[in-house]
Design a protein around this motif. Structure first.
Motif, short mmCIF file in Angstrom:
data_model
loop_
_atom_site.label_atom_id
_atom_site.label_comp_id
_atom_site.label_asym_id
_atom_site.label_seq_id
_atom_site.Cartn_x
_atom_site.Cartn_y
_atom_site.Cartn_z
N LEU A 120 1.04 -1.17 -0.18
CA LEU A 120 0.25 -0.21 0.10
C LEU A 120 0.99 0.92 0.11
N SER A 121 1.83 1.11 0.71
CA SER A 121 3.24 2.49 0.43
C SER A 121 3.46 2.85 -1.03
N TYR A 122 3.83 1.24 -1.61
CA TYR A 122 4.72 1.85 -2.90
C TYR A 122 2.78 2.34 -3.73
N CYS A 123 2.18 1.57 -3.25
CA CYS A 123 0.25 2.70 -4.15
C CYS A 123 0.42 3.77 -4.15
N PHE A 124 0.33 4.32 -2.95
CA PHE A 124 0.18 5.50 -2.31
C PHE A 124 1.32 6.20 -3.84
N CYS A 125 2.27 5.84 -2.88
CA CYS A 125 3.60 6.67 -3.70
C CYS A 125 3.61 6.94 -5.26
N GLY A 126 3.23 5.85 -5.81
CA GLY A 126 3.18 6.16 -6.69
C GLY A 126 2.39 6.60 -7.76
N TRP A 127 1.31 6.62 -7.33
CA TRP A 127 -0.12 7.60 -7.59
C TRP A 127 0.11 8.78 -7.25
N ILE A 128 0.84 9.73 -6.37
CA ILE A 128 0.91 10.96 -6.06
C ILE A 128 2.06 11.20 -7.18
N VAL A 129 3.66 10.73 -6.69
CA VAL A 129 4.62 10.49 -7.95
C VAL A 129 3.73 10.67 -9.42
N HIS B 160 2.10 9.35 -16.01
CA HIS B 160 2.44 7.77 -16.20
C HIS B 160 0.94 7.09 -16.20
N GLU B 161 -0.28 6.69 -17.27
CA GLU B 161 -1.50 6.26 -17.35
C GLU B 161 -1.59 5.02 -16.50
N LYS B 162 -0.59 4.04 -16.00
CA LYS B 162 -1.05 3.06 -15.65
C LYS B 162 -0.70 3.61 -14.01
N PHE B 163 -0.81 5.12 -13.21
CA PHE B 163 -1.02 5.12 -11.88
C PHE B 163 -1.78 6.38 -11.86
N ARG B 164 -2.43 6.67 -12.91
CA ARG B 164 -3.67 8.02 -12.44
C ARG B 164 -4.35 7.78 -11.55
N THR B 165 -4.70 6.87 -11.42
CA THR B 165 -6.09 5.98 -10.13
C THR B 165 -5.48 4.76 -9.42
N LEU B 166 -5.72 4.87 -7.77
CA LEU B 166 -5.48 3.83 -7.16
C LEU B 166 -4.99 2.14 -7.53
N ASN B 167 -6.49 2.13 -8.03
CA ASN B 167 -7.11 1.51 -8.89
C ASN B 167 -6.17 0.70 -9.72
N THR B 168 -6.19 1.11 -10.90
CA THR B 168 -5.07 0.88 -11.38
C THR B 168 -3.19 1.55 -11.34
N VAL B 169 -2.93 1.55 -10.47
CA VAL B 169 -1.29 1.65 -9.48
C VAL B 169 -1.68 -0.23 -8.28
N SER B 170 -2.70 -0.50 -8.40
CA SER B 170 -2.63 -1.98 -7.37
C SER B 170 -2.37 -2.51 -8.81
N GLU B 171 -3.28 -2.70 -9.71
CA GLU B 171 -3.18 -3.50 -11.29
C GLU B 171 -2.02 -3.57 -11.85
N CYS B 172 -1.44 -2.10 -11.78
CA CYS B 172 0.26 -2.57 -12.15
C CYS B 172 1.46 -3.04 -11.66
N LEU B 173 1.27 -2.87 -10.21
CA LEU B 173 2.46 -3.38 -9.34
C LEU B 173 1.62 -5.05 -9.16
N PHE C 43 13.43 9.50 -10.46
CA PHE C 43 12.19 8.79 -9.00
C PHE C 43 12.02 7.83 -9.50
N SER C 44 11.04 8.11 -11.16
CA SER C 44 10.51 6.38 -11.16
C SER C 44 11.55 5.49 -12.00
N ARG C 45 12.42 5.45 -11.88
CA ARG C 45 13.54 4.15 -12.20
C ARG C 45 13.66 3.87 -10.51
N VAL C 46 14.17 4.86 -10.18
CA VAL C 46 14.27 4.13 -8.16
C VAL C 46 13.44 3.21 -7.83
N TYR C 47 11.76 3.66 -7.45
CA TYR C 47 10.81 3.25 -7.09
C TYR C 47 10.54 2.18 -8.55
#
Length: 566
Positions: free
Chosen positions: A426-435, A440-453, A479-483
């Protein structure tokens, strides 16, 4: 005064041997002491055999007491008829969903100007004249619906008159915006203006003005009717559909791009009057009768499994009381849960879901309800649990049983592990969604972030996830590469490896237990009973109602012999 001690010698390796009862001097004690001791031994042996019988498989229970495995037979019958019911309902539901989806696609081609399949995400207008032009096009197409559609679509009627089409504009009440001077004044209260249009009677569009600088959205709403005739080929009565079509011009961003979207709400009703010729419609009563048979079967299965669960709880209470009175030991929860058969609980849940789903299916077939989605959820979940319940009977084979035991033993540790890993996830989900969300279209919503991860954890879609990151901001790109690298390394190389280790350790533990090492007190207690299922000691005494009449009969004969010798 001489105290007489009683010595009990019980050979647990040969349970068929007689119990030898003597005092410390080698002479038989009094008859009352003999009777009391034999009574206690009978109760212990009876309890052991009760517990052993409870954990037998259906074949062993049949050899032990001659009872037919009714629950097993009932579960096999239930699986067959429920699967037939599910397939039948699934075909009908598939026709309903297909009809709704195809009508949605039809409405997009009919009422959206220059629409192309799959282009809904990029469908938008950019000029004021285009907005008016698209609205005119919708009204014109709606007015000539009879002449352009290839389906059986019709306007909604109110008596003898057709219902109008509604156009609503939402905008801020007041506002003056001057981007050149970087000044604005806005009233945040939203005002809605609506008017009705009768394109079938008056094709010309009424005069109206769109406040583009203050406009939030424009919604065009109308209702169309249709009949799903494809069900006639499957000998089912067609349903009548009401499609509430909503076309939205979304200008909330005020970015110069007005997105256009079309969606519809579907209401399924029973047709008022119908007549089918040239084909025999399915007799609805036979289908309803079949569903009633399934309900009766599930109720019977529910009653039998509930009774077994209650018997297990009663036996667990009896065993707990015995341990408390004969040693003062507290039975651990692991042993208590052994008496609570999770498979029976699963079958009870599946029976409940299937009964509810069958009732909804009957209501749908009789056109009382149209909740296809709710019914499919109940029937689908119930059928899934029924098929999973079959694993219980496969568990009686040693080679299959190790898988079930491993899953059951590892479940508590797996849940704890998932809770800890879920926090990191969940911590990665929130961080990816905000930053990364804006880039990135796969990180536009929390739902798509979770599916992508989750896809990255399973090794899917890795390269596109890295490649599709926009390089508009160098800082965010780095940051995206490190993430992404840290997430992949942490979850694939560490967390998944630990997860597999938990399962592997549990498997090794279960394997050692199956090799003959008795670890639980309950297993040690049951090991004292060496009677085979076909030994005859498990037969019920019809006169006394005792569980072990053979054992008690042998002990009574030995008691009479000792009394005669005394």
């Amino acid at each position: 005064m001489q105290v007489t001690h009683v010595l009990l010698t019980v050979d647990m390796e040969e349970p068929s041997d007689l119990y030898d009862v003597h005092d410390i001097n080698g002479s038989p004690p009094c008859a009352d002491h003999q009777h009391q001791c034999l009574e206690e031994l009978d109760n212990v042996g009876c309890l052991r055999r009760k517990i052993k019988y409870y954990f037998m498989n259906p074949c062993e229970k049949y050899h032990a007491r001659g009872r037919k495995p009714w629950k097993l037979i009932l579960q096999i019958i239930k699986i067959a008829i429920i699967t037939i019911q599910l397939v039948s309902f699934g075909l009908s539901n598939q026709m309903v969903v297909t009809f709704k989806e195809e009508n949605l696609m039809t409405f997009k081609h009919l009422f959206l100007k220059d629409y192309v399949d799959g282009g809904m995400d990029t469908y938008a207008v950019y000029r004021q004249a285009d907005v008016y032009d698209h609205i005119d096009y919708i009204l014109e197409q709606y007015g000539h619906l009879h002449n352009i559609t290839v389906g059986n679509h019709e306007y909604e009627k109110n008596g003898t008159l057709y219902n109008p089409l509604s156009v609503c504009q939402e905008f801020y009440r007041n506002g003056t915006i001057y981007p050149g001077n970087e000044t604005f004044e806005i009233d945040a209260q939203v005002k809605t203006e609506c008017f009705n249009v009768y394109p079938m009677y008056h094709p010309s569009l009424p005069r109206f003005e769109l406040h583009f600088k203050r406009m939030i959205s424009v919604k065009i709403t109308f209702v169309l009717k249709a009949i799903n005739l494809q069900t006639v080929r499957h000998r089912e009565l067609p349903d009548c559909y009401d499609f509430t079509v909503i076309i939205t011009f979304n200008n909330q961003a005020h970015s110069g791009r007005i997105k256009v979207d079309l969606e519809n709400d579907v209401d399924i009703n029973e047709c008022r009057d119908w007549k089918v010729t040239g084909a025999s419609a399915r007799n609805i009563y036979l289908t309803v009768l079949f569903d009633c048979l399934i309900i009766i079967t599930c109720i019977t299965s529910f009653a039998l499994c509930t009774r077994s669960v209650i018997n297990g709880i009663q036996l667990q209470l009896e065993y707990t009381l015995y341990c408390k009175n004969h040693g003062g030991k507290q039975v651990p929860w692991s042993d208590k849960l052994e008496f609570l058969n999770g498979w029976y609980i699963l079958i009870v849940v599946s029976d409940t879901l299937t009964i509810i789903g069958s009732i909804l299916k009957i209501e749908i077939q009789t056109k009382v309800l149209t909740s296809y989605d709710v019914c499919s959820i109940f029937l689908g979940t119930g059928t899934m649990f029924v098929w999973i319940g079959v694993i219980r009977y496969m568990g009686y084979f040693k080679k299959y049983n190790i898988l079930i035991l491993t899953l059951r033993a590892a479940f508590p540790n797996v849940i704890r592990f998932i809770c800890c890993a879920g926090i990191i996830y969940l911590s990665y989900c929130f961080c990816g969604w905000i930053v990364l969300g804006p880039y990135h279209e796969k990180f536009r919503t929390l739902n798509t972030v979770s599916e992508c991860l989750f896809s990255l954890i399973n090794g899917d879609d890795m390269y596109p996830t890295f490649k599709n990151m926009k390089q508009k901001s160098s800082l965010v790109w780095i940051f995206s590469r490190v993430y992404l690298y840290s997430f992949v390394s942490l979850f694939i190389y560490m967390i998944l490896s630990l997860f597999i280790t938990i399962i592997t350790d549990t498997y090794d533990t279960i394997k050692q237990q199956q090799s003959g090492n008795l670890t639980s007190e309950l297993q040690k207690f049951m090991s004292g009973c060496k009677d085979l299922p076909n030994s005859g000691v498990y037969r019920l005494d019809k006169n006394k109602g005792c569980f072990l009449d053979c054992c008690i009969t042998r002990c009574r004969k030995h008691h009479n012999r000792l009394t005669s010798e005394a």
